[in-house]
Design an enzyme around this catalytic site. Structure first.
Site, mmCIF file in Angstrom:
data_model
loop_
_atom_site.group_PDB
_atom_site.id
_atom_site.type_symbol
_atom_site.label_atom_id
_atom_site.label_comp_id
_atom_site.label_asym_id
_atom_site.label_seq_id
_atom_site.Cartn_x
_atom_site.Cartn_y
_atom_site.Cartn_z
ATOM 1 N N THR A 131 -1.637 2.136 5.994
ATOM 2 C CA THR A 131 -1.031 0.929 5.446
ATOM 3 C C THR A 131 -1.020 -0.090 6.590
ATOM 4 O OG1 THR A 131 1.191 1.649 6.066
ATOM 5 C CG2 THR A 131 0.474 2.214 3.847
ATOM 6 N N THR A 161 0.792 -1.236 0.000
ATOM 7 C CA THR A 161 0.000 0.000 0.000
ATOM 8 C C THR A 161 0.825 1.287 0.000
ATOM 9 O OG1 THR A 161 -1.578 -1.183 1.402
ATOM 10 C CG2 THR A 161 -1.976 1.148 1.084
ATOM 11 N N ARG A 205 -10.465 -11.267 -1.648
ATOM 12 C CA ARG A 205 -10.312 -10.512 -0.391
ATOM 13 C C ARG A 205 -10.110 -9.018 -0.707
ATOM 14 N NH1 ARG A 205 -6.079 -6.962 1.745
ATOM 15 N NH2 ARG A 205 -6.098 -7.126 4.003
ATOM 16 N N VAL A 206 -10.841 -8.186 -0.016
ATOM 17 C CA VAL A 206 -10.684 -6.732 -0.165
ATOM 18 C C VAL A 206 -10.228 -6.194 1.183
ATOM 19 C CG1 VAL A 206 -11.903 -4.562 -0.565
ATOM 20 C CG2 VAL A 206 -12.409 -6.546 -1.985
ATOM 21 N N GLY A 207 -9.222 -5.340 1.161
ATOM 22 C CA GLY A 207 -8.710 -4.776 2.401
ATOM 23 C C GLY A 207 -9.358 -3.440 2.709
HETATM 24 N N1 GLY Z 1 -3.767 -2.070 4.075
HETATM 25 C C1 GLY Z 1 -3.795 -2.795 2.880
HETATM 26 C C2 GLY Z 1 -4.544 -4.051 2.948
HETATM 27 O O1 GLY Z 1 -4.680 -4.621 4.027
HETATM 28 O O2 GLY Z 1 -4.996 -4.499 1.917
#
Ligand code: GLY
Length: 373
Positions: A269, A218, A246-248
């Site tokens: 991040t 990130t 998966r989405v962060g």
């Molecule tokens: N902070 C980035 C993620 O966990 O996808």
């Protein structure tokens, strides 16, 4: 034009610029005096690594653009584009570490303070610069978030080049190493497999094969210009070798990024799941609205994440979070801070650019020791 502005006219004139003027009696034609915000750009540490053809890093490029009069969001995006396009940055855009099936899936968000608008994409494949697609979502649709195949179709319709594969030899090589070690056929249970995958990835970080900053990856970049106009963007390839789909936190407004044009901006991040659970970027901006300076607002959010972390698998031997998460915070006055859960050797920094040029500034940790102990 009146000779003098009364109090109300004065305030209205000042508010139109996004900042209030300091006390002053106008004796001739009214003149809008801004508070003289010192322009500033903050970003994750990789905002001072990758360089464009002119030798500028993300923060230097964004600073040059905002002081040259460019739109602040355009400047932030131009900055992170340098990192997205860098094949050596394995946490963002082209060359980002892929998911568990070897596919690079990207998340990004943008927010424009003065326009009070935002856009985001998640699980986007085939476009090197997801931040620019997020901006198109903001500008060209009535929506905020587009995902997956349809986000890609939207990008194609917007004229973006779609590539079959955003892996580079480096990201593919690291993926194959991870795959060899995890041998997923032995893990019939999806949860065990994900946990094993996480452990193997941490081993590879400990062995120095992956930069710790690039595991969750990130870049977040926030900027404010001399008029107090503030914007930000966050873009990522997400958690290395994540479960496909998966989405962060990065594309979720309030989690990986939040901007309020009257208050400030925060982005993150690190472990996105922790942040999704606390919507910490929103929390930080709200704390600044209550009067907290950026550092205190960030520390309060880290404390919130810590207190919400109770699952054993997420705790180290001291009962503290066993993961990292970092916030980059900027207010409309140009004050900033970078705060993180741990900074064991005081080596971790964030990128800043002001009139003094690009710098690496030490991150302030909430906790001592390291996440792993
Ligand atoms: N902070 C980035 C993620 O966990 O996808």
């Amino acid at each position: 034009m009146p000779e003098k502005l009364n109090r109300r006219q004065f305030v209205v004139a000042g508010t139109g610029t996004g900042v209030l003027a300091s006390t002053r009696v106008f004796t001739s034609a009214p003149q809008v005096i801004t508070r003289g915000v010192k322009p500033a750009v903050v970003a994750a540490a990789n905002g001072n690594r990758s360089k464009d053809g002119a030798g500028l890093t993300c923060v230097a490029k964004a600073f040059k653009m905002i002081t040259g009069g460019a739109d602040v969001l355009d400047a932030c995006i131009a900055g992170v584009n340098i990192v997205e396009l860098d094949p050596d940055d394995t946490s963002v855009g082209y060359g980002g570490l892929p998911n568990a099936d070897g596919v690079v899936q990207l998340d990004a968000s943008v927010m424009h303070g003065p326009k009070k608008s935002g856009g985001a994409v998640a699980c986007l494949e085939g476009v090197r610069t997801p931040s620019l697609v997020a901006k198109k979502v903001m500008e060209e649709t009535d929506h905020v978030l587009l995902v997956g195949r349809d986000a890609q179709r939207f990008a194609r319709n917007m004229g973006f080049t779609i590539e079959d594969d955003l892996n580079t030899p480096k990201s593919r090589e690291l993926y194959l190493e991870w795959k060899r070690r995890t041998d997923p056929d032995h893990y019939l249970n999806l949860r065990d497999r994900a946990q094993r995958g996480y452990q193997v990835a941490l081993e590879m970080v400990a062995e120095g094969k992956i930069d710790p900053d690039h595991f969750h990856g990130t870049i977040n970049c926030n900027a404010v210009n001399s008029k107090g106009e503030i914007c930000g963007t966050t873009t990522t390839s997400g958690l290395a070798w994540k479960i496909p789909g998966r989405v962060g936190d990065s594309p979720i407004l309030g989690a990986g990024l939040y901007v309020d044009g009257e208050i400030g901006a925060a982005g993150s991040t690190g472990r996105g799941e922790a942040n999704l659970f606390s919507l910490a970027s929103f929390l930080i901006v709200e704390s600044m609205r209550q009067g907290k300076p950026p550092k205190d607002a960030g520390m309060a959010a880290l404390q919130r994440i810590k207190s919400q972390t109770v699952a054993k698998r997420l705790l180290n031997s001291r009962g503290q979070p066993n993961f990292g998460v970092t916030f980059y915070i900027l207010n409309v006055k140009g004050e900033y801070a970078g705060v993180t859960m741990y900074n064991p050797n005081e080596n971790s920094t964030f990128a800043v650019c002001t009139e003094n040029g690009p710098q690496n500034v030490k991150l302030e940790p909430l906790l001592t020791g390291s996440a792993a102990d």
